[in-house]
Design an enzyme around this catalytic site. Structure first.
Site, mmCIF file in Angstrom:
data_model
loop_
_atom_site.group_PDB
_atom_site.id
_atom_site.type_symbol
_atom_site.label_atom_id
_atom_site.label_comp_id
_atom_site.label_asym_id
_atom_site.label_seq_id
_atom_site.Cartn_x
_atom_site.Cartn_y
_atom_site.Cartn_z
ATOM 1 N N ARG A 205 27.634 70.960 -3.877
ATOM 2 C CA ARG A 205 26.963 69.751 -3.370
ATOM 3 C C ARG A 205 25.470 69.763 -3.726
ATOM 4 O O ARG A 205 24.786 68.766 -3.531
ATOM 5 C CB ARG A 205 27.169 69.613 -1.857
ATOM 6 C CG ARG A 205 26.444 70.614 -1.052
ATOM 7 C CD ARG A 205 26.712 70.583 0.437
ATOM 8 N NE ARG A 205 26.371 71.864 0.997
ATOM 9 C CZ ARG A 205 25.137 72.288 1.232
ATOM 10 N NH1 ARG A 205 24.117 71.506 0.981
ATOM 11 N NH2 ARG A 205 24.916 73.499 1.704
ATOM 12 N N ASP B 263 14.356 79.922 6.490
ATOM 13 C CA ASP B 263 14.921 78.796 5.726
ATOM 14 C C ASP B 263 14.186 77.488 6.019
ATOM 15 O O ASP B 263 14.691 76.406 5.725
ATOM 16 C CB ASP B 263 16.430 78.618 5.946
ATOM 17 C CG ASP B 263 17.044 77.675 4.914
ATOM 18 O OD1 ASP B 263 16.534 77.611 3.783
ATOM 19 O OD2 ASP B 263 18.013 76.965 5.255
ATOM 20 N N HIS C 103 22.220 83.939 2.528
ATOM 21 C CA HIS C 103 22.941 83.553 3.746
ATOM 22 C C HIS C 103 24.310 84.237 3.887
ATOM 23 O O HIS C 103 25.306 83.590 4.237
ATOM 24 C CB HIS C 103 23.106 82.026 3.798
ATOM 25 C CG HIS C 103 21.874 81.255 3.386
ATOM 26 N ND1 HIS C 103 20.589 81.753 3.543
ATOM 27 C CD2 HIS C 103 21.722 80.026 2.786
ATOM 28 C CE1 HIS C 103 19.716 80.861 3.087
ATOM 29 N NE2 HIS C 103 20.376 79.824 2.617
ATOM 30 N N ARG D 234 16.823 82.019 -9.271
ATOM 31 C CA ARG D 234 17.959 81.720 -8.388
ATOM 32 C C ARG D 234 19.082 81.071 -9.182
ATOM 33 O O ARG D 234 18.836 80.151 -9.967
ATOM 34 C CB ARG D 234 17.482 80.772 -7.297
ATOM 35 C CG ARG D 234 18.451 80.606 -6.132
ATOM 36 C CD ARG D 234 17.847 79.657 -5.130
ATOM 37 N NE ARG D 234 18.525 79.674 -3.850
ATOM 38 C CZ ARG D 234 18.529 78.640 -3.025
ATOM 39 N NH1 ARG D 234 17.882 77.525 -3.339
ATOM 40 N NH2 ARG D 234 19.154 78.710 -1.872
ATOM 41 N N TYR E 157 23.401 81.916 -4.726
ATOM 42 C CA TYR E 157 23.804 81.114 -3.578
ATOM 43 C C TYR E 157 25.196 80.560 -3.843
ATOM 44 O O TYR E 157 25.398 79.819 -4.806
ATOM 45 C CB TYR E 157 22.803 79.972 -3.354
ATOM 46 C CG TYR E 157 22.993 79.215 -2.039
ATOM 47 C CD1 TYR E 157 23.706 79.752 -0.971
ATOM 48 C CD2 TYR E 157 22.437 77.947 -1.864
ATOM 49 C CE1 TYR E 157 23.851 79.071 0.224
ATOM 50 C CE2 TYR E 157 22.578 77.248 -0.669
ATOM 51 C CZ TYR E 157 23.297 77.817 0.369
ATOM 52 O OH TYR E 157 23.452 77.132 1.553
ATOM 53 N N CYS F 208 12.173 80.731 2.517
ATOM 54 C CA CYS F 208 11.655 79.435 2.967
ATOM 55 C C CYS F 208 11.321 78.632 1.710
ATOM 56 O O CYS F 208 11.373 79.154 0.593
ATOM 57 C CB CYS F 208 10.432 79.630 3.861
ATOM 58 S SG CYS F 208 9.197 80.719 3.166
ATOM 59 N N HIS F 209 11.026 77.363 1.908
ATOM 60 C CA HIS F 209 10.793 76.468 0.776
ATOM 61 C C HIS F 209 9.523 75.644 0.986
ATOM 62 O O HIS F 209 9.067 75.484 2.125
ATOM 63 C CB HIS F 209 11.943 75.466 0.622
ATOM 64 C CG HIS F 209 13.317 76.057 0.637
ATOM 65 N ND1 HIS F 209 13.849 76.725 -0.434
ATOM 66 C CD2 HIS F 209 14.278 76.065 1.601
ATOM 67 C CE1 HIS F 209 15.085 77.111 -0.133
ATOM 68 N NE2 HIS F 209 15.366 76.730 1.097
#
Ligand code: 0GY
Length: 305
Positions: A134, A261, A185, A128, A161, A36-37
């Site tokens: 994008r 997420d 993911h 990370r 990611y 989560c963020h």
């Protein structure tokens, strides 16, 4: 004092779901929301000048309220690209959590030892590497290698990611990373392709060949083409993603993590009800034993040892 910068959300930005349902699935005691963020608030923790999007504010208080509402005990908060390598909002949330949150930061290779230790002290346990075009400008792989060498002595892991079409190119690089590696993911599979087809088999092979590689079985709402709709009169959230998550949970029960997420950046068409997302979990982890590993044992082993 100058007044704080005012940030306009990216046009079409969807705010997080207001008033999530209470899940039917009862989370086991000690469950961790492991992805989560927090976003800003921008007036206190300004967004990065290099960001590719400007989100809605999603402050720590809202995250902790969601944690309690859904029945999680703890969070793993992942630095989002809109904050670049400025980890202040993350650190602020970690400190406010009173030990109930750990973090994954974004760092530059020239970060000082003192800064790294301060992040560790605040609860950061990973960094990370983002390859999603994008979201970030290209970072040369040598730079990632330098960062890996800086963080490895702290016992941190690396979260990567990327999207499925980039795995063939990234395979050897990811396989050679010197720490535990957690893939976001499920490597973003195209769920219209077969779960046992060559693309997803390559991801499974990566995990099979390298016992240091873990996967988050997260983001059905990002990957699904069918969406959160009822099937045969029953609520089967994101059922087209289930075979992918379930294959990983059943094949690698000790190396999978799950998270909401929240606040779900960059979703363009629908914003998930976080309660329904929790109800997705027993579809991919159908037994109490798998649920215990996915939600309690694995995240605690990685983040709270
Ligand atoms: C996610 C996914 C996304 C964004 C980020 O750091 C980020 O900006 O991770 C995305 O847009 O797919 O995991 O939050």
């Amino acid at each position: 004092m100058s007044s704080p910068e005012v940030f306009e959300k990216t046009p079409g930005w969807l705010d997080f779901y207001d008033g999530p349902s209470r899940p039917h699935f009862k989370l086991p005691a000690g469950a961790v929301d492991a992805h989560c963020h927090v976003f800003g608030p921008g007036a206190v923790f300004p967004y990065s000048p290099k960001r590719k999007y400007t989100p809605c504010d999603a402050p720590k208080e809202a995250l902790f309220a969601l944690r309690d509402h859904l029945g999680f005990e703890k969070n793993v908060i992942v630095q989002a690209t809109c904050h670049g390598t400025d980890n202040r909002a993350l650190v602020d949330a970690l400190k406010a959590s009173q030990g109930r949150a750990r973090g994954v930061a974004s760092v530059a290779p020239d970060i000082s030892d003192a800064e790294l230790h301060a992040l560790h002290e605040a609860g950061v346990r990973g960094t990370r590497f983002n390859f999603v075009k994008r979201l970030v400008s290209n970072t040369p792989r040598e730079v990632f290698v330098q960062i890996a060498q800086r963080i490895a002595p702290l016992g941190w892991h690396i979260v990567v990611y990327f999207e499925a079409q980039d795995l063939p190119d990234l395979y050897d690089f990811v396989a050679a990373l010197p720490t535990t590696v957690v893939v976001d993911h499920m490597g973003r599979p195209d769920v219209t392709k077969p779960v046992d087809g060559p693309d997803f088999n390559l991801f499974v092979q990566l995990m099979q060949e390298h016992s240091n590689i873990w996967s988050k079985v997260t983001c059905p709402e990002r990957l699904s083409k069918t969406g959160p709709f009822a099937l045969n009169g029953e609520q089967h959230a994101y059922h087209d993603v289930v075979p992918f998550g379930r294959r990983l949970v059943e094949t690698f029960p000790d190396r999978v993590l799950w998270g909401t997420d929240w606040p779900h950046p960059n979703l363009k068409t629908h914003m998930p009800d976080d309660g329904l997302l929790v109800d997705y979990i027993p579809q991919i982890a159908p037994t109490a034993e798998l649920q215990q590993k996915l939600l309690v044992e694995n995240p605690n082993r990685l983040y709270w040892r």
